[in-house]
Enzyme design. Structure first.
Site, PDB file in Angstrom:
ATOM      1  N   ASP A  89       0.906  -1.179   0.052  1.00 25.29           N
ATOM      2  CA  ASP A  89       0.005   0.221   0.036  1.00 25.29           C
ATOM      3  C   ASP A  89       0.720   1.262   0.206  1.00 25.29           C
ATOM      4  OD1 ASP A  89      -2.694  -1.363   1.386  1.00 25.29           O
ATOM      5  OD2 ASP A  89      -0.941  -2.161   1.748  1.00 25.29           O
TER       6      ASP A  89
ATOM      7  N   GLN B 242      12.618   2.676  -3.907  1.00 27.42           N
ATOM      8  CA  GLN B 242      12.061   2.183  -5.084  1.00 27.42           C
ATOM      9  C   GLN B 242      12.955   2.332  -6.257  1.00 27.42           C
ATOM     10  OE1 GLN B 242       8.367   4.647  -4.250  1.00 27.42           O
ATOM     11  NE2 GLN B 242       7.346   2.579  -3.848  1.00 27.42           N
TER      12      GLN B 242
ATOM     13  N   GLU C 113       0.450  -5.783  -5.437  1.00 23.63           N
ATOM     14  CA  GLU C 113       0.105  -4.884  -6.478  1.00 23.63           C
ATOM     15  C   GLU C 113       1.454  -4.058  -7.149  1.00 23.63           C
ATOM     16  OE1 GLU C 113      -3.316  -2.703  -5.910  1.00 23.63           O
ATOM     17  OE2 GLU C 113      -2.687  -0.857  -7.158  1.00 23.63           O
TER      18      GLU C 113
END
Lengths: 186, 392
Positions: B22, B269, B287
């Site tokens: 998330d 990231q 996801e």
């Protein structure tokens, strides 16, 4: 109060100060098992319809209006006509039946509940279990008798739903008309 | 960029449920909205500790801090930082907004001189058909305020997929020179990897499919390097480890015949993206990494988040159907079977389908390279989101 997940077609809910007839509900699953409920609603006061989405656990006021036990009498396009025990007739617009319209058949004897708002019949709820004849389904593909393998079928009235693979055309089955769920062979 | 949107202030609320998923999605979205649309973003996060794993400079004990021009707030209950409503309010993945925030929205709604922000629920990504019918629909709240459901997705009628403007160009440039990947491996403390070796990143949940694959990789004729961060994948491989998962250290290697397991350090990231670009095959989950593996243009297995009644398989098959639409039937069959077997923990099947897929690696790679353009449908999520806000 009910959650969005508990609301069924035919219920009347209070949103933003107005009563809305729930014409259709469609529950899907988002990520992490959360339910999402899409509803088609009709504003009882303004006669307008809208589509809206809720989280499954969103709470809403399910308003209790006057209800009468009735039986289906006949269809006079675009109205479905229901009759109470004293032979009074009530017209309900076909759009207000939502998916339930696909389970209405001539001569059906089930007791339905007609809901009224300010004297006007605004929705109908069918019993939680009804029995209908399967008018068409493909022959069993896999010979499965466990009831876990499902296939599409059409029943009297025109509704299509998933039934167990062993069900054949012409058989009578039990259905929950609120969800379109096949229960068992009748 | 329209001045109507630039310099607006938006709030994004994120409740961390699964460590990196998330927060991974919301952090990427926040950075992109700031960088590409000059929107001031306040990102409210309930678990800064988890967040710090993908943003190493973040201080979990600091209530407010700024990174990449995104203001990050600790979301405590009750909220102890003053919430000032902006133009848009996003609750990520149906998280429940703090009572103070909802009270302020109601007060704004009831004031003749004020308007509440556009309230959006950013939902999970799904390739299922129903998403098109629900994307962008309002959700009437008892307070009279409308909230809108925003669904990411793979088709033009959905909210799109998070993909930064220059990402695919950066990836192509990176992959054009094999020296880049070797330099990255070295920078991550991973030694002994030659340019011709097969490198596989593994970021899955626990599964019996992993030990089965590792058994096969050990017996491979080619040297295989499996790169795994400390966490859930390694929980499935404890029988191969010399110590507990907790005791493993980044850079540590476990050599079993032709397979070398490398323990990855946690990365930010951008480094994680480059890692996916550098591997020959990626096993991803949830996801965020699922999407980034698609942008990496390499073959992958998607270990989808398990749901009750195996409903995740419905979601997996919906994606498989889209992904395989333009894929040769034989390759589509192998790729489908491998993903289904992995997600159903079928050990012998996963080995068989891995071998089958290995035999068609080149055309699968070519498909993976074309897929991002097809999936994006000309507009990424941030672009569509900004347009949605302008139209609302």
């Amino acid at each position: 109060m009910k959650t969005a997940h508990e609301i069924r077609p035919g219920n009347v809910i209070m949103l933003n100060g107005s009563p809305w007839v729930v014409q259709k509900t469609e529950t899907t699953r988002s990520g992490r098992n959360a339910a999402i409920v899409k509803m088609k609603l009709k504003n009882v006061l303004l006669d307008s319809t809208t589509e809206t989405t809720f989280k499954g656990d969103d709470k809403m006021e399910d308003i209790i209006l006057e209800r009468l036990d009735c039986t289906y009498s006949y269809f006079a396009d675009p109205m479905y006509v229901f009759m109470d025990a004293e032979y009074n007739q009530y017209d309900v617009e076909s759009g207000n039946l939502g998916d339930a319209a696909a389970y209405i058949t001539d001569g059906m004897e089930e007791i339905c509940q007609v809901t009224f708002y300010e004297g006007k019949a605004i929705s109908v709820e069918l019993p939680t279990t009804i029995v209908r004849e399967v008018t068409y389904t493909e022959p069993s593909a896999r010979g499965d008798t466990s009831g876990k393998v499902m296939k599409p079928a059409t029943v009297a009235g025109g509704a299509t739903l998933s039934v167990a693979d062993f069900i054949k055309t012409g058989e009578m089955i039990e259905i929950d008309p609120r969800t379109g769920e096949f229960k068992k062979r009748a | 960029m329209s001045t109507e949107i630039a310099n607006q202030h938006w709030d994004i609320f994120c409740e961390v449920v699964d460590n990196y998923g998330d927060i991974g999605v919301t952090w990427r979205l926040a950075k992109q909205l700031v960088k590409e649309y000059q929107i001031d973003i306040n990102l409210w996060v309930d678990d800064l500790n988890s967040f710090s794993h993908i943003l190493p400079g973040l201080k979990p004990d600091q209530a407010t801090q700024t990174f990449d021009r995104v203001t990050i707030h600790q979301w405590n209950v009750p909220l102890d930082i003053n919430f000032v409503p902006g133009a848009v309010l996003i609750e990520a993945f149906a998280c429940e907004l703090p009572e103070q925030v909802k009270s302020q929205l109601i007060a704004q709604q009831q004031s003749p001189d004020d308007t509440p922000p556009l309230w959006l629920n950013l939902e999970y990504l799904s390739a299922e058909d129903w998403v098109e019918g629900c994307h962008g629909l309002p959700s009437m709240q008892a307070s009279g305020i409308k909230k809108y459901f925003y669904f990411p997705g793979f088709t033009p009628k959905t909210g799109g997929l998070i993909c930064e403007n220059e990402l695919l160009e950066q990836r192509t440039a990176w992959q054009s020179d094999p020296a880049n990947k070797l330099a990255l491996f070295s920078q991550l403390g991973l030694s002994g990897i030659d340019v011709q070796d097969k490198v596989i990143s593994v970021f899955s949940y626990e599964t019996l499919a992993l030990p089965a694959l590792c058994q096969q990789w050990q017996e491979s004729t080619q040297k295989i390097h499996a790169l795994l961060p400390k966490g859930r994948s390694l929980n499935s491989l404890t029988h191969l480890l010399p110590c507990s998962v907790e005791a493993l250290t980044p850079g540590q290697q476990i050599v079993i015949n032709n397979l070398t397991l490398h323990i990855l350090p946690m990365t930010d990231q951008p480094s994680f993206d480059r890692l996916l670009w550098s591997c020959d095959f990626n096993i991803v989950r949830g996801e965020d990494s699922f999407l980034r593996a698609q942008w990496a243009a390499k073959p992958f297995i998607w270990h989808i988040y398990p749901q009750e009644d195996d409903y995740h398989l419905v979601k997996l098959e919906a994606f498989i159907s889209l992904y395989c639409d333009n894929l040769a039937p034989e390759i589509a069959k192998y790729w489908t079977e491998l993903n289904l077997a992995f997600n159903q923990e079928q050990q012998s099947a996963v080995n068989l389908h891995w071998q089958n897929l290995d035999s068609v690696n080149l055309p699968l790679l070519q498909h993976a390279q074309k897929w991002p353009i097809f999936a994006l449908n000309d507009a990424d999520l941030a672009t569509r989101l900004v347009q949605f806000v302008k139209n609302s």
